[in-house]
Scaffold this motif. Structure first.
Motif, PDB file in Angstrom:
ATOM      1  N   TYR A  61       0.831  -1.204   0.000  1.00 12.53           N
ATOM      2  CA  TYR A  61       0.000   0.000   0.000  1.00 12.53           C
ATOM      3  C   TYR A  61       0.871   1.262   0.000  1.00 12.53           C
ATOM      4  O   TYR A  61       0.641   2.203  -0.767  1.00 12.53           O
ATOM      5  CB  TYR A  61      -0.905  -0.081   1.228  1.00 12.53           C
ATOM      6  CG  TYR A  61      -1.320   1.200   1.884  1.00 12.53           C
ATOM      7  CD1 TYR A  61      -2.450   1.879   1.452  1.00 12.53           C
ATOM      8  CD2 TYR A  61      -0.610   1.699   2.973  1.00 12.53           C
ATOM      9  CE1 TYR A  61      -2.866   3.037   2.078  1.00 12.53           C
ATOM     10  CE2 TYR A  61      -1.015   2.861   3.603  1.00 12.53           C
ATOM     11  CZ  TYR A  61      -2.135   3.526   3.149  1.00 12.53           C
ATOM     12  OH  TYR A  61      -2.539   4.675   3.775  1.00 12.53           O
TER      13      TYR A  61
ATOM     14  N   TRP B 210      -7.040  -1.932  -0.109  1.00 15.43           N
ATOM     15  CA  TRP B 210      -8.283  -2.674   0.109  1.00 15.43           C
ATOM     16  C   TRP B 210      -8.200  -4.078  -0.477  1.00 15.43           C
ATOM     17  O   TRP B 210      -8.684  -5.038   0.134  1.00 15.43           O
ATOM     18  CB  TRP B 210      -9.470  -1.912  -0.473  1.00 15.43           C
ATOM     19  CG  TRP B 210     -10.005  -0.871   0.471  1.00 15.43           C
ATOM     20  CD1 TRP B 210      -9.820   0.479   0.397  1.00 15.43           C
ATOM     21  CD2 TRP B 210     -10.774  -1.098   1.653  1.00 15.43           C
ATOM     22  NE1 TRP B 210     -10.438   1.108   1.456  1.00 15.43           N
ATOM     23  CE2 TRP B 210     -11.037   0.160   2.240  1.00 15.43           C
ATOM     24  CE3 TRP B 210     -11.279  -2.236   2.278  1.00 15.43           C
ATOM     25  CZ2 TRP B 210     -11.778   0.307   3.412  1.00 15.43           C
ATOM     26  CZ3 TRP B 210     -12.016  -2.099   3.446  1.00 15.43           C
ATOM     27  CH2 TRP B 210     -12.258  -0.844   4.003  1.00 15.43           C
TER      28      TRP B 210
ATOM     29  N   ASN C 107      -5.477  -5.855  -0.893  1.00 14.24           N
ATOM     30  CA  ASN C 107      -4.573  -6.612  -0.025  1.00 14.24           C
ATOM     31  C   ASN C 107      -5.266  -6.994   1.277  1.00 14.24           C
ATOM     32  O   ASN C 107      -5.125  -8.116   1.769  1.00 14.24           O
ATOM     33  CB  ASN C 107      -3.321  -5.782   0.269  1.00 14.24           C
ATOM     34  CG  ASN C 107      -2.241  -6.607   0.945  1.00 14.24           C
ATOM     35  OD1 ASN C 107      -2.107  -7.792   0.701  1.00 14.24           O
ATOM     36  ND2 ASN C 107      -1.478  -5.968   1.807  1.00 14.24           N
ATOM     37  N   TRP C 108      -6.043  -6.060   1.812  1.00 17.82           N
ATOM     38  CA  TRP C 108      -6.726  -6.350   3.079  1.00 17.82           C
ATOM     39  C   TRP C 108      -7.752  -7.473   2.900  1.00 17.82           C
ATOM     40  O   TRP C 108      -7.874  -8.345   3.756  1.00 17.82           O
ATOM     41  CB  TRP C 108      -7.413  -5.089   3.598  1.00 17.82           C
ATOM     42  CG  TRP C 108      -8.089  -5.317   4.923  1.00 17.82           C
ATOM     43  CD1 TRP C 108      -7.509  -5.385   6.147  1.00 17.82           C
ATOM     44  CD2 TRP C 108      -9.488  -5.533   5.131  1.00 17.82           C
ATOM     45  NE1 TRP C 108      -8.450  -5.633   7.123  1.00 17.82           N
ATOM     46  CE2 TRP C 108      -9.679  -5.722   6.514  1.00 17.82           C
ATOM     47  CE3 TRP C 108     -10.594  -5.572   4.286  1.00 17.82           C
ATOM     48  CZ2 TRP C 108     -10.933  -5.954   7.074  1.00 17.82           C
ATOM     49  CZ3 TRP C 108     -11.837  -5.808   4.833  1.00 17.82           C
ATOM     50  CH2 TRP C 108     -12.006  -5.996   6.212  1.00 17.82           C
TER      51      TRP C 108
ATOM     52  N   GLN D  73      -5.874 -10.642   2.864  1.00 17.84           N
ATOM     53  CA  GLN D  73      -5.342 -10.972   4.188  1.00 17.84           C
ATOM     54  C   GLN D  73      -6.436 -11.431   5.149  1.00 17.84           C
ATOM     55  O   GLN D  73      -6.254 -12.399   5.893  1.00 17.84           O
ATOM     56  CB  GLN D  73      -4.633  -9.752   4.776  1.00 17.84           C
ATOM     57  CG  GLN D  73      -3.354  -9.357   4.072  1.00 17.84           C
ATOM     58  CD  GLN D  73      -2.210 -10.297   4.358  1.00 17.84           C
ATOM     59  OE1 GLN D  73      -2.227 -11.025   5.341  1.00 17.84           O
ATOM     60  NE2 GLN D  73      -1.213 -10.287   3.498  1.00 17.84           N
ATOM     61  N   VAL D  74      -7.562 -10.748   5.144  1.00 16.92           N
ATOM     62  CA  VAL D  74      -8.601 -11.040   6.132  1.00 16.92           C
ATOM     63  C   VAL D  74      -9.318 -12.352   5.816  1.00 16.92           C
ATOM     64  O   VAL D  74      -9.938 -12.948   6.705  1.00 16.92           O
ATOM     65  CB  VAL D  74      -9.601  -9.865   6.217  1.00 16.92           C
ATOM     66  CG1 VAL D  74     -10.647  -9.932   5.120  1.00 16.92           C
ATOM     67  CG2 VAL D  74     -10.269  -9.812   7.593  1.00 16.92           C
TER      68      VAL D  74
ATOM     69  N   HIS E  85       4.966  -7.144   5.774  1.00 16.51           N
ATOM     70  CA  HIS E  85       4.090  -6.587   6.798  1.00 16.51           C
ATOM     71  C   HIS E  85       4.693  -6.661   8.203  1.00 16.51           C
ATOM     72  O   HIS E  85       4.235  -5.964   9.109  1.00 16.51           O
ATOM     73  CB  HIS E  85       2.747  -7.312   6.770  1.00 16.51           C
ATOM     74  CG  HIS E  85       2.140  -7.362   5.403  1.00 16.51           C
ATOM     75  ND1 HIS E  85       1.885  -6.226   4.671  1.00 16.51           N
ATOM     76  CD2 HIS E  85       1.768  -8.407   4.614  1.00 16.51           C
ATOM     77  CE1 HIS E  85       1.366  -6.569   3.499  1.00 16.51           C
ATOM     78  NE2 HIS E  85       1.300  -7.878   3.438  1.00 16.51           N
TER      79      HIS E  85
ATOM     80  N   ALA F  86      -2.196 -10.679   8.939  1.00 15.88           N
ATOM     81  CA  ALA F  86      -3.375  -9.863   8.627  1.00 15.88           C
ATOM     82  C   ALA F  86      -3.568  -8.737   9.628  1.00 15.88           C
ATOM     83  O   ALA F  86      -3.965  -7.618   9.262  1.00 15.88           O
ATOM     84  CB  ALA F  86      -4.619 -10.751   8.581  1.00 15.88           C
TER      85      ALA F  86
ATOM     86  N   VAL G 296      -1.377  -5.817   8.761  1.00 13.91           N
ATOM     87  CA  VAL G 296      -1.890  -5.069   7.619  1.00 13.91           C
ATOM     88  C   VAL G 296      -3.021  -4.147   8.065  1.00 13.91           C
ATOM     89  O   VAL G 296      -3.076  -2.968   7.706  1.00 13.91           O
ATOM     90  CB  VAL G 296      -2.380  -6.031   6.523  1.00 13.91           C
ATOM     91  CG1 VAL G 296      -3.074  -5.270   5.401  1.00 13.91           C
ATOM     92  CG2 VAL G 296      -1.211  -6.829   5.966  1.00 13.91           C
ATOM     93  N   THR G 297      -3.926  -4.681   8.862  1.00 17.39           N
ATOM     94  CA  THR G 297      -5.043  -3.873   9.365  1.00 17.39           C
ATOM     95  C   THR G 297      -4.530  -2.702  10.194  1.00 17.39           C
ATOM     96  O   THR G 297      -5.020  -1.569  10.070  1.00 17.39           O
ATOM     97  CB  THR G 297      -5.991  -4.744  10.212  1.00 17.39           C
ATOM     98  OG1 THR G 297      -6.534  -5.780   9.383  1.00 17.39           O
ATOM     99  CG2 THR G 297      -7.132  -3.921  10.785  1.00 17.39           C
TER     100      THR G 297
ATOM    101  N   TYR H 255      -3.068   0.044   7.854  1.00 22.57           N
ATOM    102  CA  TYR H 255      -4.075   0.809   7.131  1.00 22.57           C
ATOM    103  C   TYR H 255      -4.898   1.682   8.080  1.00 22.57           C
ATOM    104  O   TYR H 255      -5.276   2.803   7.737  1.00 22.57           O
ATOM    105  CB  TYR H 255      -4.989  -0.126   6.345  1.00 22.57           C
ATOM    106  CG  TYR H 255      -4.270  -0.909   5.268  1.00 22.57           C
ATOM    107  CD1 TYR H 255      -2.984  -0.566   4.871  1.00 22.57           C
ATOM    108  CD2 TYR H 255      -4.862  -2.004   4.653  1.00 22.57           C
ATOM    109  CE1 TYR H 255      -2.312  -1.277   3.901  1.00 22.57           C
ATOM    110  CE2 TYR H 255      -4.196  -2.722   3.663  1.00 22.57           C
ATOM    111  CZ  TYR H 255      -2.925  -2.364   3.302  1.00 22.57           C
ATOM    112  OH  TYR H 255      -2.256  -3.070   2.334  1.00 22.57           O
TER     113      TYR H 255
ATOM    114  N   ASN I 162     -10.215  -8.413  12.630  1.00 24.89           N
ATOM    115  CA  ASN I 162     -10.047  -9.369  11.536  1.00 24.89           C
ATOM    116  C   ASN I 162     -10.748 -10.681  11.815  1.00 24.89           C
ATOM    117  O   ASN I 162     -11.354 -11.292  10.927  1.00 24.89           O
ATOM    118  CB  ASN I 162      -8.560  -9.631  11.284  1.00 24.89           C
ATOM    119  CG  ASN I 162      -7.864  -8.468  10.621  1.00 24.89           C
ATOM    120  OD1 ASN I 162      -8.491  -7.496  10.217  1.00 24.89           O
ATOM    121  ND2 ASN I 162      -6.549  -8.557  10.520  1.00 24.89           N
TER     122      ASN I 162
END
Length: 587
Positions: free
Chosen positions: A126, A147, A149-150, A153-154, A285, A373, A376-377, A380, A409
């Motif tokens: 990102y 978004w 990528n998220w 990941q999620v 990450h 994950a 990443v969250t 962001y 998540n």
């Protein structure tokens, strides 16, 4: 590192240009250290990227690789997605098809590793998309990359844990042939595993690193054991068959399980390879928690893909040479093709032993997915991408980990698991979503770097040299080819109905369409890309009191600002600026 000169409070003073990074800050900007302690080399690199240190750096190359390899989870990933490789193209797709797919996947991983070395932040792809995008496009590139990528990941942890739960229940069916698992039982068991992983991912970084080191070591040992046990214990001869399938059959037979031509069927079988190999981005990450991050993290990315791809191919060959009946394995009442395959060619107890090893490895894999994950969250949310970002970006003061992001998540993942009640095709979409969403996110910054930035990119200490552009071009071409194919259903024409539909285009495309509309209607007004949360001197001009930019919380947007005569890299986003015209606070 270049020698630093002390300023004011005795903290180190250095400009962004002194660090091997491609940053949102100008090359002449000087990060200000107000932490009360001297920055180490990793913290200086992070500061040059515009972020203050928030995590303990307790991951090494080995432990970072362990998390990444655990997320890759070669054995459980292969077992969970065997249906795609075996079902779409048979043994031909499993043998030489894997090698073809790995050319593209390793190209993506290599290009990603190069970006990671230049921008070792938790935001990863990102952040890279925002920095490298053409003038004015940085925020939108970051928005779409982030978004996608998220979403990938999620959905990783629930898809892995669903596969693990299915294998556990398949063991019950092997022991008691009268037992047939229900969707309700699969859902509850998967949710239970999700909750265990959420608790484990909420612990301290040091504890998590140790657990994942054990899990990854077990993954490697289990994989080696399975590669030896299956050929050694194979009992095909008791069924009147040869010990192994012939090489001409394995390499030359494409059992097309789709309504498309055989060439397309082989490409469709790549979904298993892509999903299996999708964990190599995890070191990106975890970069803010890794020591010597701009070298160790890219090495971990490259090694995870290379090692995983090699041993994954060995595993494919073992299965291709020993499988007895592909249609029977795919349609077995066990509900798990890998379990059905094992029962075909191995003694009962050996099949259960291999399934047990795979289940334990799958549990470790799901844990690694939950950790990656959550980072990443957090990254962001730090830039306010989500509603209620203030909650999700909070770092627990005791564990120094993003606990709120973990449980956010987990809640989303449990909701995704409701697809179980839609049947096998519906829940199968969660795998193709992960492959598609991850691939799109992986490739956007690579594509931008190859076709829009070129040699103006400032490489980190780990780089591809003169092969950077060609490898990036191969990666981009491979992904552009695969994105539509990952959305193909296996049947066409009158055979296609709701039960045979590939719901990837809806389950991934739907949310991406909504966030695109959100961007057009509202988000473009306030989302400007990565946020600097570190004070710094703007371009080193004038006296410190006049030049200090209180940049915390301000947003960044790319713009072609070369006319100003500054020395920042084209494509960089000047700190604290919006559309290139914002002045430092107080000026």
């Amino acid at each position: 590192m270049a020698e630093r000169n002390s300023v004011g409070s005795g903290k180190g003073r250095f400009s962004v240009a002194q660090e091997p990074v491609t940053s949102v800050l100008r090359g002449g900007d000087i990060p200000i250290n107000e932490s009360g302690k001297e920055w180490n080399a990793d913290e200086e690199v992070l500061a040059a990227l515009g972020y203050k240190p928030e995590f303990k750096r307790e991951f090494t190359l080995w432990t970072t690789f362990c998390v990444s390899f655990a997320v890759l989870g070669l054995l459980p990933s292969f077992a969970t997605t065997l249906w795609y490789g075996m079902g779409y193209a048979g043994t031909g797709g499993m043998s030489w098809g894997w090698l073809v797919a790995m050319i593209g996947i390793q190209s993506v991983a290599s290009s990603m590793a190069e970006l990671c070395s230049s921008m070792p932040t938790s935001g990863g792809l990102y952040y890279a998309a925002a920095v490298l995008a053409p003038p004015g496009w940085g925020p939108f590139a970051a928005w779409i990359t982030g978004w996608s990528n998220w979403i990938g990941q999620v959905t990783a942890a629930p898809s892995v844990n669903y596969g693990t739960a299915a294998m556990i229940l398949a063991c019950g069916s092997i022991q008691n042939p009268d037992y047939v698992p229900t969707n309700y039982q699969t859902f509850l068991l998967t949710v239970f595993i999700m909750l265990i992983h959420s608790c484990m991912a909420s612990f301290s970084t040091k504890w998590i690193a140790r657990v994942n080191s054990v899990g990854s070591t077990f993954n490697i040992i289990a994989l080696a054991a399975v590669l030896i046990m299956i050929p050694a214990a194979c009992d095909r001869t008791t069924r009147g068959l040869s010990k192994f399938n012939s090489s001409s059959e394995v390499w030359g037979t494409i059992e097309n399980g789709t309504d498309f031509p055989s060439g397309i069927a082989v490409l469709m079988s790549f979904i298993g390879v892509i999903w299996t190999m999708s964990g190599y981005d995890s070191p990106f990450h975890l970069a803010e928690e890794c020591s010597n991050a701009n070298v160790a993290s890219p090495r971990a990315i490259f090694l995870t893909s290379a090692v995983g791809g090699t041993f994954g191919w060995f595993l494919q060959l073992v299965v291709a040479y020993t499988v007895v009946d592909i249609p029977t394995a795919l349609n077995s009442d066990l509900g798990q093709p890998f379990a059905a395959y094992l029962v075909q060619c191995l003694p009962h107890k050996v099949a259960l032993a291999i399934l047990s090893l795979t289940i334990i490895a799958g549990f470790a894999m799901g844990q690694g997915c939950m950790i990656a994950a959550s980072r990443v969250t957090f990254a962001y949310a730090r830039d306010d991408c989500f509603p209620f970002s203030r909650i999700w970006k909070h770092v627990n003061t005791r564990t120094r980990t993003p606990v709120n992001a973990v449980w956010f998540n987990s809640s989303i993942g449990i909701l995704c698991l409701l697809l179980i009640f839609g049947g096998g095709i519906a829940i199968g979409a969660i795998f193709s979503i992960g492959a598609l969403a991850a691939f799109v996110a992986f490739t956007i910054p690579i594509f931008i770097r190859v076709f829009f930035v070129g040699n103006r990119f400032r490489a980190g200490p780990w780089n591809l040299g003169r092969f950077s552009i060609p490898i990036g071009a191969v990666a981009s071409g491979f992904v552009l080819m695969m994105v539509p194919i990952l959305c193909f259903p296996s049947v066409t024409g009158n055979n296609l109905d709701a039960s045979g539909m590939n719901w990837t285009v809806v389950v991934w495309g739907g949310p991406m369409f909504l966030v695109s509309v959100w961007w057009i209607v509202d988000a473009r007004k306030w989302f400007k890309g990565p946020k600097v949360n570190l004070e710094h001197l703007m371009n080193g001009r004038g006296d410190q009191a006049a030049q200090l930019a209180a940049q915390q919380g301000e947003m960044l947007e790319g713009k072609d600002d070369r006319s100003s005569g500054s020395d920042h890299i084209p494509g960089e986003m000047p700190a604290g600026r919006q559309v290139g015209d914002m002045k430092p606070n107080g000026l």
